[in-house]
Design an enzyme around this catalytic site. Structure first.
Site, PDB file in Angstrom:
ATOM      1  N   GLU A 100       3.738  -6.182  12.167  1.00 52.16           N
ATOM      2  CA  GLU A 100       3.388  -5.551  10.883  1.00 52.16           C
ATOM      3  C   GLU A 100       4.207  -6.209   9.784  1.00 52.16           C
ATOM      4  O   GLU A 100       5.014  -7.108  10.022  1.00 52.16           O
ATOM      5  CB  GLU A 100       3.666  -4.046  10.925  1.00 52.16           C
ATOM      6  CG  GLU A 100       5.133  -3.693  11.089  1.00 52.16           C
ATOM      7  CD  GLU A 100       5.396  -2.205  11.254  1.00 52.16           C
ATOM      8  OE1 GLU A 100       4.453  -1.403  11.278  1.00 52.16           O
ATOM      9  OE2 GLU A 100       6.587  -1.836  11.384  1.00 52.16           O
ATOM     10  N   ASP A 134      10.521  -0.664   3.057  1.00 50.39           N
ATOM     11  CA  ASP A 134       9.408  -1.601   2.889  1.00 50.39           C
ATOM     12  C   ASP A 134       9.403  -2.244   1.497  1.00 50.39           C
ATOM     13  O   ASP A 134       8.364  -2.261   0.809  1.00 50.39           O
ATOM     14  CB  ASP A 134       8.061  -0.882   3.101  1.00 50.39           C
ATOM     15  CG  ASP A 134       8.011  -0.069   4.384  1.00 50.39           C
ATOM     16  OD1 ASP A 134       8.568  -0.522   5.394  1.00 50.39           O
ATOM     17  OD2 ASP A 134       7.391   1.018   4.362  1.00 50.39           O
TER      18      ASP A 134
HETATM   19  O1  FUB Z   1       6.910   2.717   6.126  1.00 56.19           O
HETATM   20  C1  FUB Z   1       5.875   2.983   7.042  1.00 56.19           C
HETATM   21  C2  FUB Z   1       5.666   1.809   7.931  1.00 56.19           C
HETATM   22  O2  FUB Z   1       6.873   1.500   8.619  1.00 56.19           O
HETATM   23  C3  FUB Z   1       5.338   0.528   7.209  1.00 56.19           C
HETATM   24  O3  FUB Z   1       4.042   0.465   6.721  1.00 56.19           O
HETATM   25  C4  FUB Z   1       5.661  -0.434   8.284  1.00 56.19           C
HETATM   26  O4  FUB Z   1       5.722  -1.764   7.869  1.00 56.19           O
HETATM   27  C5  FUB Z   1       6.995   0.103   8.772  1.00 56.19           C
HETATM   28  O5  FUB Z   1       8.072  -0.329   7.975  1.00 56.19           O
END
Ligand code: FUB
Length: 318
Positions: A221, A14
């Protein structure tokens, strides 16, 4: 350009990249081994702290500045320090991060520091009226700052409608509009929302909102906002179809019009990124699970140069 992980002594994911004082700083999640079960809720993403990294340029030696913030130093947070972002304003640096609170609801917090690499001191409470995950902050040319956030499934965004919490909320299906990421302007001191949270609309080529069943294009997301030649680029992950895609608008709130894919699926379930300009070149920072041989929650950060065509379209990474 090399496709090697930038960081190999820790698992990282991320990556939110920014340029401060001419140097590239990367704010990733810090993945770790865990006994938590693997499920659609994302329990396996069981992170407890953040490290900050920096480099002179992509390809140069990467400095690990150590732990910049840990869960035990965040009074309101219980666990799962997921994807963070950073912002600079008024001579201070701000680390924005999601975590589950003691009621297991994801909220977004902010921690303040004097240097890009931290350390950061967390505010005692999460940002009031914040929810879900994956904060990304744009400090615009007029110095106004906007907080973008949200993620469905394990990120709980489907539990929020009209900014009200309904734990039974589910991702819609069919021809109804897909759930949009959220945005709100931040207060001048960056620690509060200065307005009600708005849902962002992402439109297709006919000006219609992307549909819930359009899993190849709908928001899942990992929102990121950057500006290129005065245009606002909202990019994000499509989650269960594993693309990084983008949409554009002429203002920070949208509506945004879908523009295309940036990156095809990588090794591992999640895909998450940032886009930053450094020395006149544009770079995509993202992650995959190649360093762990494909373990979804043990990821590694990478960087690739990206290019725009004359019309401002981002060319897909080959
Ligand atoms: O790293 C945890 C979660 O996985 C992140 O918040 C999302 O975007 C995904 O990459």
């Amino acid at each position: 350009m090399s496709d090697k992980p930038l960081i190999t002594h820790l698992y990282t994911a991320d990556p939110s990249a920014h340029v401060y004082n001419g140097r590239i700083y990367v704010y990733p999640s810090h993945d770790r081994e865990t006994d938590q079960p693997t499920n659609d809720n994302g329990d396996q993403y069981d992170m407890v702290d953040y490290h900050v990294f920096s480099m002179d340029e992509v390809g140069a030696e990467v400095t690990d500045h150590g732990v910049a913030l840990a869960v035990e130093d965040i009074p309101w947070a219980k666990n799962q320090l997921w994807a963070p972002d950073a912002a600079a304003k008024n001579g201070k640096y701000y680390l924005f991060f999601p975590a589950r609170d003691h009621d297991d609801i994801f909220r977004i917090g902010v921690a303040v520091g004097d240097k890009p690499e931290g350390p950061f001191k967390a505010e005692p409470e999460p940002i009031k009226n914040s929810y879900s995950i994956d904060p990304a902050v744009l400090v615009d040319d007029d110095n106004a700052a906007y907080l973008y956030f949200g993620g469905i499934w394990g990120g709980q965004l489907q539990q929020w409608s009209g900014n009200q919490h309904d734990p039974s909320g589910e991702e819609p299906t069919g021809d109804v509009p897909a759930i949009g990421p959220r945005v709100a302007k931040l207060s001048d001191d960056m620690t509060a929302l200065a307005e009600d949270v708005r849902e962002i609309q992402i439109l297709d080529e006919n000006g219609e909102r992307l549909k819930a069943d359009d899993h190849d294009r709908r928001f899942f997301e990992g929102a990121w906002m950057h500006k290129h030649q005065g245009r606002y680029y909202l990019s994000y992950s499509t989650g269960d179809t594993h693309y990084l895609v983008y949409a554009t608008a002429d203002n920070p709130y949208g509506p945004f019009t879908y523009g295309g894919r940036i990156l095809e699926p990588v090794v591992g379930w999640t895909t998450h990124h940032s886009i930053v300009e450094h020395q006149g070149r544009w770079f995509l920072f993202h992650h995959d699970s190649s360093l762990s041989g494909g373990v979804n929650h043990l990821r590694c950060v990478k960087a690739k140069e990206i290019f725009y065509d004359d019309a401002g379209n981002i060319l897909p990474v080959v």
